[in-house]
Each structure stands twice: as C-alpha cells, then as structure tokens.
Design an enzyme around this catalytic site. Structure first.
Site, PDB file in Angstrom:
ATOM      1  N   GLU A  83       4.085   1.737 -13.781  1.00  0.00           N
ATOM      2  CA  GLU A  83       5.166   2.241 -12.935  1.00  0.00           C
ATOM      3  C   GLU A  83       6.330   1.260 -12.947  1.00  0.00           C
ATOM      4  O   GLU A  83       7.282   1.394 -12.187  1.00  0.00           O
ATOM      5  CB  GLU A  83       4.680   2.485 -11.513  1.00  0.00           C
ATOM      6  N   CYS A 115       0.191   3.775  -9.187  1.00  0.00           N
ATOM      7  CA  CYS A 115      -0.945   2.953  -9.647  1.00  0.00           C
ATOM      8  C   CYS A 115      -2.021   3.766 -10.350  1.00  0.00           C
ATOM      9  O   CYS A 115      -3.001   3.199 -10.843  1.00  0.00           O
ATOM     10  CB  CYS A 115      -1.590   2.234  -8.467  1.00  0.00           C
ATOM     11  N   THR A 158       2.158  -8.778  -0.741  1.00  0.00           N
ATOM     12  CA  THR A 158       1.257  -7.935  -1.542  1.00  0.00           C
ATOM     13  C   THR A 158       1.824  -7.685  -2.946  1.00  0.00           C
ATOM     14  O   THR A 158       1.547  -6.667  -3.562  1.00  0.00           O
ATOM     15  CB  THR A 158       0.942  -6.596  -0.830  1.00  0.00           C
ATOM     16  N   SER A 207       0.945   4.384   4.058  1.00  0.00           N
ATOM     17  CA  SER A 207       0.324   4.324   2.721  1.00  0.00           C
ATOM     18  C   SER A 207      -1.178   4.011   2.823  1.00  0.00           C
ATOM     19  O   SER A 207      -1.976   4.514   2.032  1.00  0.00           O
ATOM     20  CB  SER A 207       1.030   3.298   1.823  1.00  0.00           C
ATOM     21  N   HIS A 242      -9.188   0.484  -6.105  1.00  0.00           N
ATOM     22  CA  HIS A 242      -7.803   0.034  -6.287  1.00  0.00           C
ATOM     23  C   HIS A 242      -7.518  -0.946  -5.151  1.00  0.00           C
ATOM     24  O   HIS A 242      -7.781  -0.638  -3.981  1.00  0.00           O
ATOM     25  CB  HIS A 242      -6.848   1.237  -6.224  1.00  0.00           C
ATOM     26  N   LYS A 251     -11.276  -1.852   3.765  1.00  0.00           N
ATOM     27  CA  LYS A 251     -11.100  -0.631   4.573  1.00  0.00           C
ATOM     28  C   LYS A 251     -11.651   0.589   3.814  1.00  0.00           C
ATOM     29  O   LYS A 251     -12.271   1.471   4.402  1.00  0.00           O
ATOM     30  CB  LYS A 251      -9.603  -0.396   4.868  1.00  0.00           C
ATOM     31  N   ASN A 295      -1.382  -7.520  -6.055  1.00  0.00           N
ATOM     32  CA  ASN A 295      -1.386  -6.145  -6.555  1.00  0.00           C
ATOM     33  C   ASN A 295      -0.899  -6.116  -7.998  1.00  0.00           C
ATOM     34  O   ASN A 295       0.110  -6.759  -8.335  1.00  0.00           O
ATOM     35  CB  ASN A 295      -0.481  -5.254  -5.672  1.00  0.00           C
TER      36      ASN A 295
HETATM   37  P1  HMG Z   1       2.195  -5.814   8.022  1.00  0.00           P
HETATM   38  O1  HMG Z   1       3.118  -5.132   8.953  1.00  0.00           O
HETATM   39  O2  HMG Z   1       2.625  -7.060   7.386  1.00  0.00           O
HETATM   40  O3  HMG Z   1       0.836  -6.209   8.650  1.00  0.00           O
HETATM   41  O4  HMG Z   1       1.840  -4.725   6.919  1.00  0.00           O
HETATM   42  P2  HMG Z   1      -0.051  -5.593   9.865  1.00  0.00           P
HETATM   43  O5  HMG Z   1       0.614  -5.796  11.152  1.00  0.00           O
HETATM   44  O6  HMG Z   1      -0.502  -4.192   9.487  1.00  0.00           O
HETATM   45  O7  HMG Z   1      -1.269  -6.600   9.746  1.00  0.00           O
HETATM   46  C1  HMG Z   1      -2.056  -6.614   8.617  1.00  0.00           C
HETATM   47  C2  HMG Z   1      -3.465  -7.017   9.065  1.00  0.00           C
HETATM   48  O8  HMG Z   1      -3.423  -8.394   9.489  1.00  0.00           O
HETATM   49  C3  HMG Z   1      -3.981  -6.235  10.250  1.00  0.00           C
HETATM   50  O9  HMG Z   1      -5.376  -6.061  10.023  1.00  0.00           O
HETATM   51  C4  HMG Z   1      -3.759  -7.181  11.416  1.00  0.00           C
HETATM   52  O10 HMG Z   1      -4.643  -6.949  12.506  1.00  0.00           O
HETATM   53  C5  HMG Z   1      -4.026  -8.499  10.776  1.00  0.00           C
HETATM   54  P3  HMG Z   1      -6.039  -4.600  10.177  1.00  0.00           P
HETATM   55  O11 HMG Z   1      -5.835  -4.191  11.578  1.00  0.00           O
HETATM   56  O12 HMG Z   1      -5.284  -3.688   9.229  1.00  0.00           O
HETATM   57  O13 HMG Z   1      -7.452  -4.800   9.778  1.00  0.00           O
HETATM   58  N1  HMG Z   1      -3.387  -9.665  11.440  1.00  0.00           N
HETATM   59  C6  HMG Z   1      -3.983 -10.857  11.590  1.00  0.00           C
HETATM   60  N2  HMG Z   1      -5.198 -11.280  11.211  1.00  0.00           N
HETATM   61  C7  HMG Z   1      -5.515 -12.586  11.491  1.00  0.00           C
HETATM   62  N3  HMG Z   1      -4.652 -13.436  12.123  1.00  0.00           N
HETATM   63  C8  HMG Z   1      -3.436 -13.026  12.502  1.00  0.00           C
HETATM   64  C9  HMG Z   1      -3.051 -11.695  12.230  1.00  0.00           C
HETATM   65  N4  HMG Z   1      -1.934 -10.957  12.452  1.00  0.00           N
HETATM   66  C10 HMG Z   1      -2.147  -9.725  11.960  1.00  0.00           C
HETATM   67  N5  HMG Z   1      -2.603 -13.888  13.090  1.00  0.00           N
HETATM   68  C11 HMG Z   1       1.029  -3.853   4.871  1.00  0.00           C
HETATM   69  C12 HMG Z   1       0.768  -4.821   6.000  1.00  0.00           C
HETATM   70  C13 HMG Z   1      -0.176  -3.810   3.973  1.00  0.00           C
HETATM   71  C14 HMG Z   1       1.281  -2.460   5.424  1.00  0.00           C
HETATM   72  C15 HMG Z   1       2.268  -4.360   4.078  1.00  0.00           C
HETATM   73  O14 HMG Z   1       1.958  -5.591   3.473  1.00  0.00           O
HETATM   74  C16 HMG Z   1       2.724  -3.388   3.029  1.00  0.00           C
HETATM   75  O15 HMG Z   1       3.517  -2.497   3.286  1.00  0.00           O
HETATM   76  N6  HMG Z   1       2.250  -3.567   1.738  1.00  0.00           N
HETATM   77  C17 HMG Z   1       2.597  -2.670   0.642  1.00  0.00           C
HETATM   78  C18 HMG Z   1       1.939  -1.299   0.762  1.00  0.00           C
HETATM   79  C19 HMG Z   1       0.481  -1.296   0.383  1.00  0.00           C
HETATM   80  O16 HMG Z   1      -0.025  -2.203  -0.243  1.00  0.00           O
HETATM   81  N7  HMG Z   1      -0.223  -0.204   0.761  1.00  0.00           N
HETATM   82  C20 HMG Z   1      -1.628  -0.049   0.423  1.00  0.00           C
HETATM   83  C21 HMG Z   1      -2.052   1.417   0.308  1.00  0.00           C
HETATM   84  S1  HMG Z   1      -1.003   2.333  -0.819  1.00  0.00           S
HETATM   85  C22 HMG Z   1      -1.494   1.760  -2.401  1.00  0.00           C
HETATM   86  O17 HMG Z   1      -2.491   1.127  -2.538  1.00  0.00           O
HETATM   87  C23 HMG Z   1      -0.590   2.089  -3.548  1.00  0.00           C
HETATM   88  C24 HMG Z   1       0.239   0.938  -4.043  1.00  0.00           C
HETATM   89  O18 HMG Z   1      -0.581   0.028  -4.759  1.00  0.00           O
HETATM   90  C25 HMG Z   1       1.386   1.429  -4.946  1.00  0.00           C
HETATM   91  C26 HMG Z   1       1.107   2.436  -6.042  1.00  0.00           C
HETATM   92  O19 HMG Z   1       0.277   3.313  -5.984  1.00  0.00           O
HETATM   93  O20 HMG Z   1       1.881   2.383  -6.990  1.00  0.00           O
HETATM   94  C27 HMG Z   1       0.904   0.150  -2.940  1.00  0.00           C
END
Ligand code: HMG
Length: 410
Positions: A83, A115, A158, A207, A242, A251, A295
């Site tokens: 991609e 992906c 990521t 996502s 993935h 998860k 990633n």
């Molecule tokens: P965010 O806003 O940085 O983080 O977004 P958050 O607030 O959701 O926190 C992440 C986790 O850290 C949570 O755990 C928190 O509780 C924990 P969870 O509740 O989910 O188990 N946390 C802590 N833990 C320990 N100590 C602390 C602390 N604070 C918080 N102090 C997000 C995270 C992944 C959404 C962001 O990084 C993002 O947007 N990433 C890109 C999107 C992505 O990877 N999505 C995955 C699914 S889609 C996919 O896989 C396709 C993709 O690869 C693309 C394609 O297909 O081409 C992305």
C-alpha cells in the site's frame, strides 16, 4: 489426488536502522508504559531515504535466490502486495522483475488492498497452481511496506518498515496451506491514504473495532467454507495475526478465544483464564519480531510467521497453525497451514534474528531527519539493493554486486 500447495520458502528484509520507542516517548512526553505495555511495542524499524518498497521487497526475495532455494527461471508469476507503492502506474513488481533477473515469460502485477494485499497475492497464486495453469512453475509473492503516520500523532508509535518474499509452489517445504479459507469484506473508513499524501490517515480506535469484527466474520466464513468444527485452541498449535502493534494481536487472540467459547457453549467463567493460558502458547511465540519492527502493513502477518518458523519450526513439524490477515478498508482472511518435516531447514532462510541483531540505533533527531528528508543521498557503502537517484521522474535502483541500474524504460 492433487498435490499440496503452499509456502516453499520465506525470506525477510528489515531496514538496518531502528528507533527505541522509549526515546520517542520521552521526547513526545508520553509515558513509556503506554507504549511498552499499552501497545506492546519496544522499537520500530526506520527506512532511510534510499530504501523504499521496491528495494526492501527486492532484498527479501534476493535472500531466497542467493541461498539457491529458488531459481529465477522457475518463477512464472510475481505478485507484489503493497500500500506504499512508488508510482501510480508503474508497479513495484516490474522493478523487482528486473532487479531479480526474472524471465520475460512471467506475469508481473502489483496488488493493493491496504495490509491485506500480500495475502490476496498468496491466495491468487495458490489458485493459479491448483488450477494447473502454472504448469510446474512457481509464484513469487512479495509483501513490502513502510508504515508512516504524521510525526507527533498518536499513531506515530505504530510505524515500521519491512518486507517478506514467499515462494509458492506445489509440494511446499515450509508450510502447506489448507484449501479452505474464510473471507470478510466491507467498506469502512478506518484507515486510508489519499493519493497526494505520504502519511496515512486513521480513525485509530474505530480501526481496532473493524479489525476485531472482521476477525469474527472471517472465522464464520471459514467454517461455512468447510473449516474444521474442532476447537481452534486444540487443533491449532499457534496463531499468527496481522500485527499493526503487538497489543492488537493480543486483543485479536482474546476475541478468537471468546468466539470459540461462545460457539462451543463453554463455561464463560473460565474465559479469562483460557485467554491468558492460550495467549502464551499460541500467539506470544509469534510476536517478538513485531515488538521490535512495528507495523509492516502487508508483510506484518508473514513476519510473525517467519519469526515463528525461525524459532519453532523444528518443534512444530506436523502441526497446523492459523493465520489472520487484515487490511483496512476492509478485507480480511483466516486460513491455516501445516509445517512439515523439511520446515526447520527451510526456516533457516528467514533471516530475521540476524537482521535484528545487526541494526543501528537512531536518535529521535536522526529519525526525524530521515522522515523529513527531501533528497536520497545513499552512503557509498550500502550493501543491499537500494534507491540511488530519481532522474526525470524515473527511479534508479542499484544492486551493488551487479552495479546494475534499473530505471523505467532503460
Ligand atoms: P492512542 O490514543 O495512542 O492510545 O491510540 P489509547 O489511549 O487507545 O491507549 C492504548 C493502550 O495503552 C490502551 O490499552 C490504554 O489503556 C493503554 P487498551 O485499553 O487498548 O488495552 N495505556 C497505558 N498502559 C500502560 N500505562 C499507561 C497507559 N496509558 C494508556 N500509562 C492507537 C492507539 C492504536 C489507536 C493508535 O496508535 C493508532 O491510531 N494506530 C494506528 C491504527 C492501527 O494500528 N489500528 C490497528 C487496527 S487497523 C489495522 O490493523 C490496519 C492497519 O495495519 C493498516 C492497513 O490495513 O493498511 C493499521
């Protein structure tokens, strides 16, 4: 009876630069525990300006050709899933075709679906072989990507970069793929990258939900298509997901166990203990490389497979594993494969552990300089295939030991 079809060999490539995410967290003012525990990530691979989807994919495939596990003349189909292509019209695959010295009688295509495209390529290749159209030839499937988000965004942690090359053939020596697979597709805006943008846009939390819903949909479709009714936790020795960040695979693992518990009417009181126990057995052994690479989009699930094979193929001979591929937008697929008696020997070509060992660590300033670079400037001593220049909008790649230039139309 038809011959088994699957992955005969798998080679990887990751850039030689890495960023410690604790360093990035400290500069961005984010608690390190949020990254190491919350996302399960520790380092990410960083591609310098002279490496791109073409050079990484070519280096991954060259590993297999140089090891002698495939002869370029045997390849009749080259599909590159990515991609983060380098041209809106010219496919990454045609650059690889020249850099790898493939024959002219070879179908050459780039595929796109976020992906998922590497898996799309693999499934098309298995169909090509099973149909008899391959007539004994092999397919080379390359998944290569650089995951880029905006600097200082929450998704910045990521990112990552890397490539996987897989030879798909009859009588595969690494992993025989079962003919049944389960697909889930639906139009969602969870992650996308408009044509003029280098960095992806993402609705991060949405996502995660889309990914988990697609997993359930693909599992249901797999069973509708003849997948075994047995409990996956008993019939599968490992699960490769993935992995955009390792916590996502955790998860996904939990969702899969819940899916099985619900389907089989198991005691829900025992669910959490079953998730924890099976995570250690099935999914943790696939995640160590992803924790240090980040990633890699299309390559991600296959890097998990590569790591598992490199470290456990000898113990897994005769065992079946499950694989789940997710591409935003979205399309996803669940399928299974079985390791054989030659898998441990073939797994020596994966090469991930050594590459992780050999990396150079960047400072946050150096990482940001690479991310903002407008010129290529490769050092004189780059060992692998790399981008040397862009002249008249034509990309020029060098395969050092050949000193051969590959540019559009040359
Ligand atoms: P965010 O806003 O940085 O983080 O977004 P958050 O607030 O959701 O926190 C992440 C986790 O850290 C949570 O755990 C928190 O509780 C924990 P969870 O509740 O989910 O188990 N946390 C802590 N833990 C320990 N100590 C602390 C602390 N604070 C918080 N102090 C997000 C995270 C992944 C959404 C962001 O990084 C993002 O947007 N990433 C890109 C999107 C992505 O990877 N999505 C995955 C699914 S889609 C996919 O896989 C396709 C993709 O690869 C693309 C394609 O297909 O081409 C992305």
């Amino acid at each position: 009876m038809t011959s088994p079809v699957g992955i005969d060999a798998l080679g990887t490539y990751i850039p030689e630069y890495a960023l410690d995410l604790a360093d990035l967290a400290s500069v961005r003012g984010v608690p390190v525990a949020k990254i190491n525990v919350g996302l399960g990530a520790f380092e990410m691979a960083v591609a310098p300006p002279w490496e791109d989807t073409v050079s990484m994919g070519a280096n991954a495939a060259l590993r297999l050709i140089e090891a002698g596990v495939v002869d370029p003349d045997e390849i009749g189909l080259l599909l590159v899933g990515t991609e983060t292509g380098v041209d809106h019209a010219k496919p990454v695959a045609i650059f690889l075709h020249e850099l790898l010295g493939l024959r002219s009688g070879c179908r050459v295509v780039e595929l796109k679906h976020a992906c998922y495209a590497g898996t799309a390529g693999m499934m098309l290749a298995t169909s090509w072989i099973r149909s008899g159209a391959a007539r004994g030839r092999k397919a080379l499937i390359v998944a290569s990507d650089i995951a880029r988000y905006d600097l200082e965004s929450s998704a910045e942690f990521t990112q990552g970069a890397g490539a996987v090359a897989m030879v798909i053939s009859e009588r595969p020596r690494l992993l025989t793929l079962a003919p049944e697979s389960g697909v889930f597709a639906g139009n969602v805006w969870d992650f996308w990258r408009p044509l003029e943008r280098r960095e992806a846009l993402v609705d991060g939390k949405f996502s995660v939900d889309c990914y988990l819903d697609a997993l359930e949909g693909a599992l249901a479709d797999w069973r509708a298509n003849g997948g075994s009714e047995d409990d996956l936790l008993e019939s599968m020795a490992a699960l490769c997901f993935h992995t955009p960040f390792p916590k996502m695979a955790v998860k996904a693992h939990a969702r899969l166990v819940e899916h099985e518990y619900t389907r089989l009417g198991h005691d829900m009181e025992a669910l959490q203990a079953a998730v924890a126990a099976s995570l250690e057995r099935h999914t943790e052994p696939t995640l160590a490389a992803a924790r240090r690479i980040g990633n890699t989009y299309t390559a991600s699930v296959y890097l998990c497979l590569g790591w598992l094979a490199e470290h456990a193929a000898a113990d897994l001979a005769g065992e079946t594993i499950g694989l789940f591929s997710y591409g935003s937008g979205c399309c996803a697929e669940f399928f299974t494969g079985t390791f054989g008696s030659e898998s441990a020997v073939m797994a020596r070509q994966v090469g991930l552990a050594q590459q992780l060992e050999d990396r150079e660590r960047l400072t946050v300033e150096e990482y940001e300089a690479f991310a903002r670079a407008k010129t290529i400037d490769p050092p004189m001593d780059v060992a692998g295939i790399h981008l040397a220049a862009i002249e008249d909008n034509k990309r020029i790649y060098v395969r050092p030991e050949h000193r051969r230039l590959a540019a559009a139309g040359r």
